[in-house]
Design a protein around this motif. Structure first.
Motif, PDB file in Angstrom:
ATOM      1  N   ALA A  95      20.977  35.986 -51.624  1.00 63.95           N
ATOM      2  CA  ALA A  95      20.716  34.684 -51.914  1.00 63.95           C
ATOM      3  C   ALA A  95      19.154  34.516 -52.218  1.00 63.95           C
ATOM      4  O   ALA A  95      18.588  33.999 -52.971  1.00 63.95           O
ATOM      5  N   LYS A  96      18.381  35.477 -51.533  1.00 64.08           N
ATOM      6  CA  LYS A  96      17.051  35.417 -51.925  1.00 64.08           C
ATOM      7  C   LYS A  96      16.586  35.959 -53.309  1.00 64.08           C
ATOM      8  O   LYS A  96      15.731  35.521 -53.848  1.00 64.08           O
ATOM      9  N   HIS A  97      17.540  36.661 -53.863  1.00 63.31           N
ATOM     10  CA  HIS A  97      17.361  37.242 -55.219  1.00 63.31           C
ATOM     11  C   HIS A  97      18.294  36.392 -56.067  1.00 63.31           C
ATOM     12  O   HIS A  97      17.492  36.254 -57.307  1.00 63.31           O
ATOM     13  N   LEU A  98      19.206  35.553 -55.752  1.00 63.13           N
ATOM     14  CA  LEU A  98      19.729  34.630 -56.637  1.00 63.13           C
ATOM     15  C   LEU A  98      18.696  33.291 -56.809  1.00 63.13           C
ATOM     16  O   LEU A  98      18.799  32.733 -58.027  1.00 63.13           O
ATOM     17  N   LYS A  99      17.569  33.188 -55.996  1.00 63.18           N
ATOM     18  CA  LYS A  99      16.634  32.259 -56.302  1.00 63.18           C
ATOM     19  C   LYS A  99      15.876  32.387 -57.501  1.00 63.18           C
ATOM     20  O   LYS A  99      15.221  31.436 -58.055  1.00 63.18           O
ATOM     21  N   LYS A 100      16.055  33.451 -58.112  1.00 66.67           N
ATOM     22  CA  LYS A 100      15.133  33.757 -59.273  1.00 66.67           C
ATOM     23  C   LYS A 100      15.919  33.516 -60.549  1.00 66.67           C
ATOM     24  O   LYS A 100      15.591  33.245 -61.497  1.00 66.67           O
ATOM     25  N   THR A 101      17.320  32.941 -60.204  1.00 64.44           N
ATOM     26  CA  THR A 101      18.010  32.483 -61.406  1.00 64.44           C
ATOM     27  C   THR A 101      17.953  31.310 -61.416  1.00 64.44           C
ATOM     28  O   THR A 101      17.686  30.522 -60.291  1.00 64.44           O
ATOM     29  N   SER A 102      18.334  30.546 -62.620  1.00 58.26           N
ATOM     30  CA  SER A 102      18.279  29.148 -62.762  1.00 58.26           C
ATOM     31  C   SER A 102      19.364  28.676 -63.945  1.00 58.26           C
ATOM     32  O   SER A 102      19.382  27.559 -64.364  1.00 58.26           O
ATOM     33  N   CYS A 103      20.278  29.680 -64.175  1.00 58.45           N
ATOM     34  CA  CYS A 103      21.372  29.528 -65.031  1.00 58.45           C
ATOM     35  C   CYS A 103      22.819  29.579 -64.393  1.00 58.45           C
ATOM     36  O   CYS A 103      23.926  29.384 -65.298  1.00 58.45           O
ATOM     37  N   LEU A 104      22.826  29.497 -63.099  1.00 59.16           N
ATOM     38  CA  LEU A 104      24.155  29.546 -62.550  1.00 59.16           C
ATOM     39  C   LEU A 104      24.983  28.692 -62.945  1.00 59.16           C
ATOM     40  O   LEU A 104      24.642  27.386 -62.633  1.00 59.16           O
ATOM     41  N   GLN A 105      26.374  28.784 -63.274  1.00 57.39           N
ATOM     42  CA  GLN A 105      27.125  27.649 -63.493  1.00 57.39           C
ATOM     43  C   GLN A 105      28.479  27.774 -62.531  1.00 57.39           C
ATOM     44  O   GLN A 105      29.009  26.891 -62.255  1.00 57.39           O
ATOM     45  N   GLN A 106      28.678  28.946 -61.818  1.00 55.92           N
ATOM     46  CA  GLN A 106      29.754  29.304 -61.195  1.00 55.92           C
ATOM     47  C   GLN A 106      29.240  30.027 -60.076  1.00 55.92           C
ATOM     48  O   GLN A 106      28.764  31.225 -60.184  1.00 55.92           O
ATOM     49  N   PHE A 107      29.297  29.995 -58.748  1.00 55.18           N
ATOM     50  CA  PHE A 107      28.960  30.510 -57.738  1.00 55.18           C
ATOM     51  C   PHE A 107      30.110  30.396 -56.511  1.00 55.18           C
ATOM     52  O   PHE A 107      30.493  29.578 -56.182  1.00 55.18           O
ATOM     53  N   ASN A 108      30.810  31.625 -56.252  1.00 54.11           N
ATOM     54  CA  ASN A 108      31.844  31.728 -55.344  1.00 54.11           C
ATOM     55  C   ASN A 108      31.530  32.766 -54.174  1.00 54.11           C
ATOM     56  O   ASN A 108      31.325  33.682 -54.335  1.00 54.11           O
ATOM     57  N   SER A 109      31.305  32.190 -53.006  1.00 51.59           N
ATOM     58  CA  SER A 109      30.995  33.070 -51.868  1.00 51.59           C
ATOM     59  C   SER A 109      31.830  32.568 -50.585  1.00 51.59           C
ATOM     60  O   SER A 109      31.468  32.571 -49.465  1.00 51.59           O
ATOM     61  N   SER A 110      33.106  32.233 -50.683  1.00 52.82           N
ATOM     62  CA  SER A 110      34.076  32.043 -50.121  1.00 52.82           C
ATOM     63  C   SER A 110      34.586  33.265 -48.996  1.00 52.82           C
ATOM     64  O   SER A 110      34.427  34.184 -49.514  1.00 52.82           O
ATOM     65  N   SER A 111      35.031  32.911 -47.850  1.00 54.63           N
ATOM     66  CA  SER A 111      35.598  34.015 -46.849  1.00 54.63           C
ATOM     67  C   SER A 111      34.729  34.866 -46.719  1.00 54.63           C
ATOM     68  O   SER A 111      35.064  36.227 -47.082  1.00 54.63           O
ATOM     69  N   ASN A 112      33.399  34.954 -46.441  1.00 59.52           N
ATOM     70  CA  ASN A 112      32.672  35.785 -46.203  1.00 59.52           C
ATOM     71  C   ASN A 112      32.150  36.123 -44.788  1.00 59.52           C
ATOM     72  O   ASN A 112      31.002  36.831 -44.524  1.00 59.52           O
ATOM     73  N   ASN A 113      32.617  35.138 -43.861  1.00 55.79           N
ATOM     74  CA  ASN A 113      32.044  35.360 -42.362  1.00 55.79           C
ATOM     75  C   ASN A 113      30.357  34.999 -42.699  1.00 55.79           C
ATOM     76  O   ASN A 113      29.565  35.721 -41.664  1.00 55.79           O
ATOM     77  N   ILE A 114      29.807  34.098 -43.220  1.00 55.72           N
ATOM     78  CA  ILE A 114      28.712  34.047 -43.430  1.00 55.72           C
ATOM     79  C   ILE A 114      27.979  33.380 -42.064  1.00 55.72           C
ATOM     80  O   ILE A 114      26.847  33.980 -41.916  1.00 55.72           O
ATOM     81  N   GLY A 115      28.460  32.586 -41.493  1.00 57.29           N
ATOM     82  CA  GLY A 115      27.596  32.211 -40.265  1.00 57.29           C
ATOM     83  C   GLY A 115      26.698  31.052 -40.638  1.00 57.29           C
ATOM     84  O   GLY A 115      26.236  30.728 -41.818  1.00 57.29           O
ATOM     85  N   SER A 116      25.812  30.359 -39.574  1.00 60.79           N
ATOM     86  CA  SER A 116      25.270  29.443 -39.633  1.00 60.79           C
ATOM     87  C   SER A 116      23.694  29.622 -40.184  1.00 60.79           C
ATOM     88  O   SER A 116      22.874  28.906 -40.615  1.00 60.79           O
ATOM     89  N   ASN A 117      23.228  30.910 -39.997  1.00 58.45           N
ATOM     90  CA  ASN A 117      21.890  31.104 -40.407  1.00 58.45           C
ATOM     91  C   ASN A 117      21.583  31.252 -41.619  1.00 58.45           C
ATOM     92  O   ASN A 117      20.241  31.595 -42.064  1.00 58.45           O
ATOM     93  N   SER A 118      22.495  31.363 -42.568  1.00 53.93           N
ATOM     94  CA  SER A 118      22.216  31.525 -43.875  1.00 53.93           C
ATOM     95  C   SER A 118      22.150  30.098 -44.741  1.00 53.93           C
ATOM     96  O   SER A 118      21.700  30.150 -45.927  1.00 53.93           O
ATOM     97  N   ALA A 119      22.254  28.964 -44.237  1.00 61.96           N
ATOM     98  CA  ALA A 119      22.335  28.084 -44.940  1.00 61.96           C
ATOM     99  C   ALA A 119      20.793  27.591 -45.714  1.00 61.96           C
ATOM    100  O   ALA A 119      21.106  27.287 -46.840  1.00 61.96           O
ATOM    101  N   ASN A 120      19.791  27.741 -45.102  1.00 55.20           N
ATOM    102  CA  ASN A 120      18.598  27.546 -46.015  1.00 55.20           C
ATOM    103  C   ASN A 120      18.577  28.334 -47.023  1.00 55.20           C
ATOM    104  O   ASN A 120      17.944  27.981 -48.258  1.00 55.20           O
ATOM    105  N   ASP A 121      18.845  29.703 -47.010  1.00 49.03           N
ATOM    106  CA  ASP A 121      18.840  30.531 -48.254  1.00 49.03           C
ATOM    107  C   ASP A 121      19.801  30.132 -49.301  1.00 49.03           C
ATOM    108  O   ASP A 121      19.372  30.120 -50.443  1.00 49.03           O
TER     109      ASP A 121
END
Length: 362
Positions: free
Chosen positions: A157-183
């Motif tokens: 996510a920290k590197h994705l912030k450099k993009t501005s053209c995203l049309q589709q973003f799928n990060s399902s079922s990755n056991n992300i947890g709550s500490n990543s919400a801000n990013d």
């Protein structure tokens, strides 16, 4: 296809095919021998723009192996104009992904990257993030079902912030947890033309979803939103409803497997009131009572081209089911419809039957 037929394709490719721009071989059980040889041949190309090798049982256990990964990396090293790379559902493993990703870091033309369903793990996240940092015009990113965990998604996510053209973003079922919400929220706030966003099944909490929803409120282009199976309570419903009210061309919305309860479902339905293009709507398993039936029925009456609707495992009771069913009688395009496990009595049978009679493909 099998290995033998794949090897025949290899022979056909061996002569005078150094300028291929697109190569796809998917769902074919081609075997690792053929995969390696295909990769060696493709390495002679320098004009490849699209490479898709998905759902191929490249070795026993559907494991691509380090040898094939090295050959694929060689292909990528000579095709620096690549725009689309899809290696989904090949069980690549961490080390193979790292090798491929390090070669992809020399490419800056990617608009589509799909490495979903490969059980990558968080150790490969830094190398995937480096690929993204070099491809700031990325439009479609699918990293679903890879067990990236919190560390992995934060790095990406920290590197994705450099993009501005995203049309589709799928990060399902990755056991992300709550500490990543801000990013994740920061990525969304930079990509306001997003059309598809899927964060299903990541053990996010209500507070996380609120942060993500607030970031999504700057977007008005969403066609598909999936936040199902994330422990979302009614406290996040108002912010999600605001997202929905800004995205009136939404076609697919999934919020099943949460804990919206009746009050949350009413707010969600109110957010959908101006939507006219819904094709798929899943609000099942949310502890929704009959008091929400009027608001949900209003959504259904406005979306007469609905193809899939799921409201099972709730608490509608007979009165709520009747209201929902009457609203659905204006629809003739339904292909899937479930309303089971709602404590519905026989008095609702006639109205539900009417829905089915108008929708013969259910």
């Amino acid at each position: 296809m099998g290995t033998d037929n794949a090897l025949k394709i290899v022979k056909a490719l061996q002569s005078n095919n150094t300028s291929l721009k697109e190569f796809t071989i998917a769902s074919n059980n081609i075997g690792s021998e053929a995969a390696n040889k295909i990769a060696v041949i493709l390495a002679h190309n320098t004009e490849l723009q699209k490479l898709k090798m998905t759902q191929n049982e490249l070795e026993e256990g559907n494991n691509i192996g380090s040898k094939a990964a090295g050959d694929i990396a060689a292909v990528l090293s000579r095709n620096t104009k690549l725009q689309k790379f899809n290696m989904a559902n090949n069980n690549l493993e961490t080390n193979s992904v790292i090798e491929i990703a390090r070669t992809l870091q020399h490419i800056s033309s990617l608009i589509e990257l799909n490495i979903s369903s490969n059980n990558i793990g968080s150790k490969a996240a830094d190398d995937i993030a480096a690929v993204i940092s070099h491809n700031t015009k990325l439009q479609r990113l699918d990293i679903a079902e890879n067990n990236l965990e919190t560390y992995g998604i934060i790095r990406i996510a920290k590197h994705l912030k450099k993009t501005s053209c995203l049309q589709q973003f799928n990060s399902s079922s990755n056991n992300i947890g709550s500490n990543s919400a801000n990013d994740i929220a920061a990525v969304l706030s930079c990509n306001t033309k997003l059309q598809q966003f899927n964060i299903k099944g990541n053990d996010l909490q209500t507070s996380d979803i609120i942060k993500i929803a607030i970031a999504l409120q700057n977007t008005s282009s969403l066609l598909e939103l999936n936040v199902s199976s994330n422990n979302i309570s009614c406290d996040a419903a108002e912010d999600i409803a605001t997202v929905l009210s800004h995205n009136t061309k939404l076609q697919k919305f999934y919020i099943d497997g949460n804990a919206l309860q009746t009050s949350g479902a009413i707010k969600i339905a109110q957010g959908l009131q101006n939507t006219l293009y819904l094709k798929e709507f899943d609000i099942s398993s949310n502890k929704i009572g009959s008091e929400a039936a009027d608001a949900i029925a209003c959504v259904l009456s406005h979306n007469t081209k609905l193809q899939k609707f799921f409201i099972d495992i709730n608490r509608l009771q007979t009165s709520g089911a009747i209201k929902v069913a009457k609203a659905l009688q204006n629809t003739s395009s339904l292909k899937e419809f479930t309303i089971s496990s709602n404590n519905i009595g026989s008095d609702a049978a006639e109205d539900i039957a009417a829905v089915l009679s108008h929708n013969t493909e259910v």
